[in-house]
Design a protein around this motif. Sequence first.
Motif, PDB file in Angstrom:
ATOM      1  N   SER A   1      -6.166   3.826  13.269  1.00 27.65           N
ATOM      2  CA  SER A   1      -7.448   4.124  12.648  1.00 27.65           C
ATOM      3  C   SER A   1      -7.504   3.480  11.268  1.00 27.65           C
ATOM      4  N   GLY A   2      -8.555   3.769  10.532  1.00 25.70           N
ATOM      5  CA  GLY A   2      -8.680   3.256   9.175  1.00 25.70           C
ATOM      6  C   GLY A   2      -8.036   4.133   8.135  1.00 25.70           C
ATOM      7  N   ALA A   3      -7.308   5.166   8.555  1.00 24.88           N
ATOM      8  CA  ALA A   3      -6.638   6.076   7.622  1.00 24.88           C
ATOM      9  C   ALA A   3      -5.539   5.346   6.855  1.00 24.88           C
ATOM     10  N   PRO A   4      -5.048   5.938   5.748  1.00 30.75           N
ATOM     11  CA  PRO A   4      -4.015   5.274   4.947  1.00 30.75           C
ATOM     12  C   PRO A   4      -2.802   4.849   5.778  1.00 30.75           C
ATOM     13  N   LEU A   5      -2.210   3.744   5.395  1.00 30.13           N
ATOM     14  CA  LEU A   5      -1.096   3.150   6.133  1.00 30.13           C
ATOM     15  C   LEU A   5       0.083   4.101   6.248  1.00 30.13           C
ATOM     16  N   ALA A   6       0.380   4.855   5.187  1.00 28.87           N
ATOM     17  CA  ALA A   6       1.567   5.709   5.170  1.00 28.87           C
ATOM     18  C   ALA A   6       1.541   6.771   6.257  1.00 28.87           C
ATOM     19  N   GLY A   7       0.359   7.152   6.723  1.00 28.71           N
ATOM     20  CA  GLY A   7       0.265   8.190   7.742  1.00 28.71           C
ATOM     21  C   GLY A   7       0.191   7.668   9.157  1.00 28.71           C
TER      22      GLY A   7
ATOM     23  N   GLU B   1       0.853  -1.184   0.000  1.00 32.46           N
ATOM     24  CA  GLU B   1       0.000   0.000   0.000  1.00 32.46           C
ATOM     25  C   GLU B   1       0.888   1.232   0.000  1.00 32.46           C
ATOM     26  N   ASN B   2       0.803   2.030  -1.074  1.00 27.49           N
ATOM     27  CA  ASN B   2       1.649   3.220  -1.219  1.00 27.49           C
ATOM     28  C   ASN B   2       3.126   2.899  -0.997  1.00 27.49           C
ATOM     29  N   GLY B   3       3.560   1.778  -1.561  1.00 28.70           N
ATOM     30  CA  GLY B   3       4.962   1.385  -1.483  1.00 28.70           C
ATOM     31  C   GLY B   3       5.358   0.693  -0.201  1.00 28.70           C
ATOM     32  N   ILE B   4       4.441   0.531   0.746  1.00 26.15           N
ATOM     33  CA  ILE B   4       4.742  -0.092   2.035  1.00 26.15           C
ATOM     34  C   ILE B   4       4.305  -1.560   1.990  1.00 26.15           C
ATOM     35  N   PRO B   5       5.236  -2.512   2.089  1.00 23.64           N
ATOM     36  CA  PRO B   5       4.837  -3.927   2.107  1.00 23.64           C
ATOM     37  C   PRO B   5       4.089  -4.247   3.390  1.00 23.64           C
TER      38      PRO B   5
END
Length: 428
Positions: A199-205, A114-118
């Motif tokens: 939270s359910g926010a994007p993984l990168a944050g 997800e957004n480059g994060i494995p």
Amino acid sequence: MNLCYFPAGALEGSAALRVLGPDNPGRLAVSRTGGAQVMAASLSLAVATADTPRFNGAARRLLVEGARSNQLRNPRLAGAVVAGSAATGTLPTYFSTIGDAGGLSWQVTGQGSENGIPYFDLRLYGTRQYGSGDAGWRLALEGMTQIAAGNGQTWTTSLFARKLAGTTSVLTLRAGFNLRSETGSYLSLPTAAFSGQPSGAPLAGQRFSASYTISSANVGRLLPEIHFANNTAGEVVDETYRIGALQVEQGTSASSPILPPAGSLAVSSREADLPLWQPPGGFGTRGTLVVRAMLPQIAPFGASQGLWQIDDGTDQNRIQLRNTSAGSAITGVVDSGGTNLATLSPGNMVPGTPFRAAFAWAPGDQALCLNGGEVQTAAAALPAGLTRLLVGHASTQLNRAAFGEVELVDYRPTRLPNPMLQALSGAA
């Protein structure tokens, strides 16, 4: 593009040379052995190749870090196998459950990037049997004797985490180190240094980190783990988490993610960033540097975080701006022949908040101002032979790195008056 301009009110001949700007290395030559991870403007994890600058995140400030190693062999979470309808699936290679599951079952429900994060997705479900938060479901991230450690060392574990499912936050995500002897026998589990609910926010944050300093001579190994705690017996649990880019490094705070090449299961390293400017003829006896930067943490005990250093190629003769060891103080120094001649301390930075500092020097006359505050002055002799500017470091050994972001550096070959230092350091 390198900018040269006359600020309003500046003396004629004191035009600023833009040494570094947002998303622009300016006059800096940036070197680094090997690639390194960086968060792109789109907030996706990307690779900066060897000898290229790392402009981080939406602000596009230059990220400058020292060398670190990720002691986890599988931060990319290879080997995870998604479960069928009734199966558990397979945890990532080298990962294992430890202790009593406390009534919870698990499933691997996804794997990818997800957004480059494995990442891999982990579902925990069942009815809690215990009422102690220390007895939750635990996941070991390495083998029992893989990570060697010793008394007095500080270690940091970090991971990205996102909650995918579960309407009630029954579980609490925690992290810590299971302390082991040289042979891997259990000693103790320290209190978690972070404890929260993604939270359910994007993984990168959503990156979480925890640090721990060993204070026992009996410790010879560390076993990092993540822990899903629950304080109430009898509660029904059904929650799914996305876990990504885990890291274990020796240091007092988390640095940027360090990942081995795809397909590799091995400890991996990132070498130090080295942003350097060597103007023709070196630096004269008069000058002013304005810097805007952001440091995400205070300086650890025994290791300052450098913002810049003008030197002769050694640490014996230098002018320097740093976040001084064991605190948040922004400090300017003048060293000659290995002796400190002046120390200026105009105030403190706030971790995670950008700040500006203007430092001016001339023979027997130095001044430093932070965020437009009161100007601090000194009257030291200047070291001779200053030829180069290091950005984001407080030592030629590269062991006093900023581990933070430098947004801009402007240089003027003149000692600006104190009111101008206030104006420049107080600008937006």
